[in-house]
Design a protein around this motif. Structure first.
Motif, short mmCIF file in Angstrom:
data_model
loop_
_atom_site.label_atom_id
_atom_site.label_comp_id
_atom_site.label_asym_id
_atom_site.label_seq_id
_atom_site.Cartn_x
_atom_site.Cartn_y
_atom_site.Cartn_z
N SER A 160 96.33 1.85 -36.04
CA SER A 160 95.70 0.38 -36.22
C SER A 160 97.18 -0.37 -36.85
N ILE A 161 98.32 0.04 -36.61
CA ILE A 161 99.65 -0.23 -37.12
C ILE A 161 99.89 -1.66 -36.62
N TYR A 162 100.47 -2.64 -37.51
CA TYR A 162 100.83 -4.15 -36.96
C TYR A 162 102.56 -3.86 -37.00
N GLU A 163 103.29 -4.41 -37.65
CA GLU A 163 104.50 -4.23 -37.46
C GLU A 163 105.60 -3.53 -38.34
N ALA A 164 105.23 -2.67 -38.96
CA ALA A 164 105.94 -1.85 -39.86
C ALA A 164 106.88 -0.62 -39.03
N ASN A 165 107.81 -0.06 -39.71
CA ASN A 165 108.53 1.04 -39.19
C ASN A 165 108.17 2.33 -39.81
N ILE A 166 107.80 3.43 -38.90
CA ILE A 166 107.67 4.67 -39.62
C ILE A 166 108.69 5.60 -39.16
N TYR A 167 109.34 6.23 -40.02
CA TYR A 167 110.36 7.23 -39.59
C TYR A 167 109.95 8.51 -40.13
N VAL A 168 109.68 9.55 -39.17
CA VAL A 168 109.51 11.03 -39.71
C VAL A 168 110.48 12.03 -39.12
N ARG A 169 110.86 12.81 -40.11
CA ARG A 169 111.88 13.82 -39.75
C ARG A 169 111.19 15.16 -39.23
N GLY A 170 110.13 15.48 -39.76
CA GLY A 170 109.10 16.62 -39.47
C GLY A 170 108.29 16.36 -38.13
N GLY A 226 119.92 10.64 -38.25
CA GLY A 226 119.94 10.86 -36.91
C GLY A 226 118.68 11.96 -36.80
N SER A 227 118.15 12.65 -37.68
CA SER A 227 117.18 13.86 -37.54
C SER A 227 115.75 13.40 -37.44
N PHE A 228 115.65 11.84 -37.58
CA PHE A 228 114.37 11.42 -37.67
C PHE A 228 113.96 10.56 -36.27
N LYS A 229 112.61 10.60 -35.99
CA LYS A 229 111.92 9.73 -35.13
C LYS A 229 111.50 8.50 -35.41
N ARG A 230 111.37 7.48 -34.77
CA ARG A 230 110.79 6.12 -35.18
C ARG A 230 109.30 6.05 -34.63
N TYR A 231 108.54 5.64 -35.31
CA TYR A 231 107.24 5.37 -34.73
C TYR A 231 106.86 3.69 -35.00
N GLY A 232 105.86 3.02 -34.30
CA GLY A 232 105.60 1.71 -34.33
C GLY A 232 104.28 1.32 -33.62
N SER A 233 104.11 -0.05 -33.57
CA SER A 233 103.05 -0.46 -33.01
C SER A 233 103.19 -0.67 -31.27
N ALA A 234 102.18 -0.35 -30.72
CA ALA A 234 102.04 -0.60 -29.35
C ALA A 234 101.58 -1.95 -28.85
N ARG A 235 101.14 -2.91 -30.01
CA ARG A 235 100.84 -4.10 -30.02
C ARG A 235 99.80 -4.20 -29.01
N THR A 236 98.77 -3.48 -28.78
CA THR A 236 97.95 -3.60 -27.89
C THR A 236 96.43 -4.09 -28.48
N LEU A 237 96.52 -4.09 -29.92
CA LEU A 237 95.01 -3.98 -30.65
C LEU A 237 94.98 -5.26 -31.22
N TYR A 238 95.88 -6.24 -31.15
CA TYR A 238 95.73 -7.44 -31.89
C TYR A 238 96.26 -8.75 -30.87
N ASN A 239 96.00 -9.82 -31.27
CA ASN A 239 96.41 -10.94 -30.41
C ASN A 239 97.93 -11.15 -30.80
#
Lengths: 223, 300
Positions: free
Chosen positions: A155-165, A201-214
């Motif tokens: 249920s993420i809004y607008e933050a960036n999440i970076y994960v290496r593993g 460069g070894s991280f992936k980025r995750y964020g909101s698909a923006r479908t859960l809120y207006n």
């Protein structure tokens, strides 16, 4: 530098002293897992806690730098506004919950719900995070140098999440995003300011698909 | 709320200090559970065909010696008993079923709160320090202890509703949390012949594990199945003859921390309960993951 022995003078005296401090360097000894140590600080203080702290350590921090030489319990740097909180060990649940700003560094692992409802804070975790991390995150950056548990960024809004593993699973409305030059640049700066030896460069980025809120993409700049 | 703590001493030279090391752990959890407190201690193992029973009665003046003498005479067995405040430790070589049936028939006011070769359970209403003192536990020596401070939510504040709850020979359970399907589960367990002393949700969890173990499951298998059948919030600490096990619900709703050094392993609801142990500052400390069994000792 002034040393405050928590077992001798008690929590209220420690926090009152820090909240009205004029000197700028303090060391707190014998924390013994006590709750709410170094909370509500505002000003250019540099506070070191020698040992393990309990729940809600360094909550509501503004401008101060707090270093915990050990582990922390639930809710470290909860609702932090600015400044820096560094934990050399592990953190329990809800690290950096609802925090608006500043930098939270956890050198070890953080447990579940790390960065829950974060509102602008930057969180850098040297190890892994537990389930439901970044739950309802609204703004800021959550950097995970290790692995992420189940339902990352639910249920993420607008933050960036970076994960290496690895990511055990993504939560509702959280998706992988492209890693553009601006993200690599921002992540590199964050890793550097957290003193983490990791390649952006070894991280992936995750964020909101923006479908859960207006949400209207034209307003993206306002978030 | 509620607080739970466990301590296993790996270093044999520390074992004479078990009671003294454990007291501040339990005491520190007072603010999480001021209603009642209880401990399970593993000490003084009996041998051969003898079994040790932890008994409790509402009145400290209960005629425990008379109870033991009657048992010896009527069941034609050896029996000895030691009163410790409202509790008594009975040691006898009579068959276990005989003892249970006899107690129920002859002494219906006596509660059998635990049994095994080394397990002893003591629990009472009141603050942890007071309960600890009543049972003279500060000077206790032994291998390990688990304890509970209760803030009652699901049922009344009574001695019978205090933790730990026995789940089999040398097995017992303390619980932080609340179960949401305990009424239905209690009905099912009653159909399987289990009896309940209280309306307490943890007693249901204990009875559930008792049944699983009685049906032949290992403790590990019983805990695995508990993850499926128990609904609600829980961090459990299960005391066994050789150590203890820790299990949290699938979303880790209730706090828990584990710590280990070369000398001891400890679990607690909060780290501050561990902070007084020698070497805690340099211990390996981590939060147990949800639905994962952490165990020290044998779970077979």
């Amino acid at each position: 530098m002034t040393t405050l022995d928590l077992q001798t003078i008690g929590l209220r005296e420690v926090n009152t002293t820090l909240q009205s401090a004029e000197l700028n360097r303090y060391t707190i000894t014998n924390p013994m897992g006590g709750h709410a140590i170094a909370c509500g600080l505002q000003g250019n203080l540099d506070v070191t806690i020698e040992g393990h702290a309990g729940f809600y350590c360094a909550g509501m921090n503004k401008d101060a730098t707090v270093t915990v030489q050990g582990h922390v319990g639930v809710g470290v740097a909860e609702n932090m506004m600015s400044g820096t909180v560094r934990v050399t060990g592990n953190a329990s649940q809800s690290a950096g919950a609802t925090a608006h700003g500043g930098l939270l560094i956890i050198e070890g692992d953080a447990s579940s719900r790390c960065g829950i409802s974060m509102k602008g804070v930057d969180i850098v975790v040297g190890g892994s995070v537990g389930h439901m991390s970044g739950f309802m995150a609204q703004a800021g950056n959550l950097v995970i140098c290790g692995d992420a548990g189940e339902a990352l960024g639910d249920s993420i809004y607008e933050a960036n999440i970076y994960v290496r593993g690895s990511v055990e699973s993504l939560g509702a409305d959280c998706e992988e995003k492209t890693m553009d030059a601006e993200h690599l640049d921002a992540l590199s700066k964050l890793l550097k300011s957290a003193n983490m030896d990791a390649d952006a460069g070894s991280f992936k980025r995750y964020g909101s698909a923006r479908t859960l809120y207006n949400f209207h993409p034209d307003n993206a700049g306002d978030y | 709320m509620c607080g739970i703590v466990g301590l296993y001493l790996k270093n044999e030279s520390l074992r004479p200090q078990l009671g003294r090391l454990f007291q501040p752990m339990l005491s520190e959890m007072k603010s999480r559970g001021p209603d009642s407190a209880g401990v399970a201690i593993y000490r003084n193992p009996v041998t051969g065909s003898e079994v040790k029973y932890s008994l409790a009665h509402d009145h400290a003046q209960y005629q425990w010696q008379q109870l033991s003498d009657e048992l010896a005479e009527q069941a034609k067995c050896k029996s000895r008993i030691q009163q410790i405040d409202t509790h008594a430790i009975l040691v006898t070589d009579a068959p276990e079923k005989t003892v249970r049936d006899w107690l129920k028939e002859q002494h219906p006011g006596v509660r059998l709160v635990g049994s095994g070769s080394s397990l002893e359970i003591f629990k009472e209403v009141g603050l942890p320090d007071d309960v600890y003192e009543r049972f003279g536990l500060e000077s206790a020596n032994g291998t390990h202890m688990i304890g509970h401070t209760r803030m009652a939510t699901e049922s009344a504040v009574t001695t019978a509703g205090s933790h730990p709850f026995a789940t089999g020979a040398d097995l017992c359970l303390v619980h932080n949390g609340s179960l949401s399907n305990h009424n239905r589960l209690r009905e099912e367990l009653e159909k399987s012949g289990l009896e309940f002393q209280t309306e307490n949700d943890t007693e249901v969890a204990a009875a559930y594990m008792t049944l699983k173990i009685r049906e032949g499951a290992s403790l590990r298998a019983a805990l695995d199945q508990a993850l499926v059948d128990l609904d609600g919030f829980y961090t459990f600490c299960v005391g066994t003859e050789t150590g203890f096990a820790v299990l949290r619900d699938p979303i880790a709703c209730k706090h828990a921390v584990l710590a280990e050094t070369e000398d001891w392993v400890a679990m607690a609801t909060e780290y501050r309960a561990i902070a007084t142990l020698p070497g805690s500052n340099t211990a390996s400390i981590w939060e147990p993951k949800p639905q994962t069994i952490y165990a020290w000792g044998d779970l077979s």
